[in-house]
Design an enzyme around this catalytic site. Structure first.
Site, PDB file in Angstrom:
ATOM      1  CG  ASN A  29       7.352   0.769  -7.295  1.00  0.00           C
ATOM      2  OD1 ASN A  29       7.781  -0.217  -6.714  1.00  0.00           O
ATOM      3  ND2 ASN A  29       7.202   0.785  -8.600  1.00  0.00           N
ATOM      4  CB  CYS A  62       4.014   4.837  -9.090  1.00  0.00           C
ATOM      5  SG  CYS A  62       4.093   3.979  -7.502  1.00  0.00           S
TER       6      CYS A  62
END
Length: 93
Positions: A29, A62
């Site tokens: 991420n 995410c």
């Protein structure tokens, strides 16, 4: 590059025949990608002569939007071909 997942990867890298090319494709991420430790780890791999296939920016699983997604398959395949051709001494047509 999470600590819990590093062990198999670092074992493979330590056992790698350094006369052969090694390519790596970071994927994580955006917060992890932007962390200074990540930059140090990527720089260390590159200092060993390993080839980075850079991550790309897009909407991540995410929910983040930004750098961290693995490069597209076509990009990875093209880079692998390029490095293999260079390593074997052939020119890519």
């Amino acid at each position: 590059m999470a600590v819990g997942r590093e062990y198999p990867l670092t074992c493979v890298i330590r056992a790698w025949d350094r006369s052969k090319p090694l390519l790596f494709c970071p994927a994580m991420n955006t917060a992890m990608w932007e962390h200074p430790i990540t930059a140090q780890q990527v720089d260390q791999l590159k200092a060993f002569g390993y080839v980075e296939i850079p991550c790309v920016a897009k909407k991540l699983v995410c929910g983040d939007e930004g750098l961290g997604a693995m490069a597209e398959v076509g990009t990875i395949v093209d880079k692998v071909k390029e490095v293999l051709f260079q390593h074997s001494g052939f020119q890519q047509s």
